[in-house]
Motif scaffolding. Structure first.
Motif, PDB file in Angstrom:
ATOM      1  N   SER A  53       0.773  -1.199  -0.023  1.00 48.39           N
ATOM      2  CA  SER A  53      -0.047   0.070  -0.018  1.00 48.39           C
ATOM      3  C   SER A  53       0.918   1.277  -0.060  1.00 48.39           C
ATOM      4  O   SER A  53       2.081   0.998   0.080  1.00 48.39           O
ATOM      5  N   PRO A  54       0.327   2.394  -0.160  1.00 47.55           N
ATOM      6  CA  PRO A  54       1.157   3.716  -0.271  1.00 47.55           C
ATOM      7  C   PRO A  54       1.800   3.849   1.211  1.00 47.55           C
ATOM      8  O   PRO A  54       2.873   4.562   1.150  1.00 47.55           O
ATOM      9  N   THR A  55       1.406   3.383   2.089  1.00 51.39           N
ATOM     10  CA  THR A  55       2.096   3.437   3.526  1.00 51.39           C
ATOM     11  C   THR A  55       3.201   2.646   3.815  1.00 51.39           C
ATOM     12  O   THR A  55       3.987   2.474   4.588  1.00 51.39           O
ATOM     13  N   GLY A  56       3.253   1.490   2.601  1.00 53.73           N
ATOM     14  CA  GLY A  56       4.370   0.733   2.675  1.00 53.73           C
ATOM     15  C   GLY A  56       4.218  -0.589   3.516  1.00 53.73           C
ATOM     16  O   GLY A  56       4.822  -1.577   3.791  1.00 53.73           O
ATOM     17  N   VAL A  57       2.756  -0.862   3.964  1.00 55.36           N
ATOM     18  CA  VAL A  57       2.072  -1.853   4.605  1.00 55.36           C
ATOM     19  C   VAL A  57       2.423  -3.094   3.506  1.00 55.36           C
ATOM     20  O   VAL A  57       1.758  -3.034   2.448  1.00 55.36           O
ATOM     21  N   VAL A  58       3.109  -4.235   3.805  1.00 56.65           N
ATOM     22  CA  VAL A  58       3.187  -5.384   2.992  1.00 56.65           C
ATOM     23  C   VAL A  58       2.293  -6.581   3.622  1.00 56.65           C
ATOM     24  O   VAL A  58       2.425  -6.794   4.724  1.00 56.65           O
ATOM     25  N   LYS A  59       1.493  -7.047   2.688  1.00 54.80           N
ATOM     26  CA  LYS A  59       0.786  -8.363   3.184  1.00 54.80           C
ATOM     27  C   LYS A  59       1.207  -9.430   2.341  1.00 54.80           C
ATOM     28  O   LYS A  59       1.111  -9.140   1.040  1.00 54.80           O
ATOM     29  N   SER A  60       1.559 -10.390   2.664  1.00 50.75           N
ATOM     30  CA  SER A  60       2.228 -11.579   2.104  1.00 50.75           C
ATOM     31  C   SER A  60       0.964 -12.236   1.815  1.00 50.75           C
ATOM     32  O   SER A  60       0.173 -12.304   2.216  1.00 50.75           O
ATOM     33  N   ALA A  61       1.270 -13.009   0.572  1.00 51.48           N
ATOM     34  CA  ALA A  61       0.172 -14.048   0.119  1.00 51.48           C
ATOM     35  C   ALA A  61      -0.042 -14.924   1.324  1.00 51.48           C
ATOM     36  O   ALA A  61       0.951 -15.545   1.797  1.00 51.48           O
ATOM     37  N   GLY A  62      -1.157 -15.250   1.330  1.00 55.46           N
ATOM     38  CA  GLY A  62      -1.485 -16.205   2.346  1.00 55.46           C
ATOM     39  C   GLY A  62      -1.827 -15.355   3.788  1.00 55.46           C
ATOM     40  O   GLY A  62      -1.680 -16.253   4.702  1.00 55.46           O
ATOM     41  N   ASP A  63      -2.119 -14.320   3.759  1.00 54.67           N
ATOM     42  CA  ASP A  63      -2.202 -13.342   5.034  1.00 54.67           C
ATOM     43  C   ASP A  63      -3.599 -13.657   5.475  1.00 54.67           C
ATOM     44  O   ASP A  63      -4.264 -12.410   5.779  1.00 54.67           O
ATOM     45  N   ASP A  64      -4.330 -14.914   5.463  1.00 58.09           N
ATOM     46  CA  ASP A  64      -5.517 -14.843   6.034  1.00 58.09           C
ATOM     47  C   ASP A  64      -5.660 -14.779   7.536  1.00 58.09           C
ATOM     48  O   ASP A  64      -4.938 -15.342   8.174  1.00 58.09           O
ATOM     49  N   GLU A  65      -6.688 -14.525   8.202  1.00 57.99           N
ATOM     50  CA  GLU A  65      -6.760 -14.315   9.452  1.00 57.99           C
ATOM     51  C   GLU A  65      -7.946 -14.890  10.274  1.00 57.99           C
ATOM     52  O   GLU A  65      -9.071 -15.047   9.573  1.00 57.99           O
TER      53      GLU A  65
END
Length: 123
Positions: A53-65
């Motif tokens: 995202s623009p803030t640099g938050v990285v979500k890896s593939a498989g980041d289900d919760e």
């Protein structure tokens, strides 16, 4: 790359690969040679399948919760539920039990063995 709706991204190409500058939305990368510049100016090198995202938050593939009831939520929207793909308690509990059994076996074997020392003849 895959852009989320209403994303604003500009790309440039250099000798080392592509650089994308993200202003709004999210970008999912499908290349290891893509770097993403965020709105604060930092440069991120996401892995294949990561979302930035623009803030640099990285979500890896498989980041289900899991939600508060324990139900797995498909947060990455790929149609797969990956809540139990990590090394959670389901991995460490059997490992701990196996280690405890091994220690108990050695302890019992030493307690019941003959306490006289073994002396080898000299050669």
């Amino acid at each position: 790359v895959k852009l989320a709706p209403n994303s604003v991204v500009s790309f440039s190409v250099s000798n080392t690969g592509m650089i994308g500058e993200i202003i709004a939305g999210e970008i999912t990368t499908f290349s290891d040679s893509l770097s993403i510049k965020t709105i604060d100016g930092s440069l991120i090198s996401p892995k294949f399948g990561d979302t930035v995202s623009p803030t640099g938050v990285v979500k890896s593939a498989g980041d289900d919760e899991r939600d508060s009831t324990g139900k797995c939520i498909d947060k990455d929207g790929d149609g797969k539920l990956e809540c139990d793909d990590g090394l959670g308690a389901g991995f460490y509990l059997p490992l701990f039990v196996a280690a405890a059994v091994a220690v108990a076996t050695v302890y019992i074997g030493m307690r019941e063995s003959d306490s006289s020392p073994v002396v080898s003849p000299n050669r």
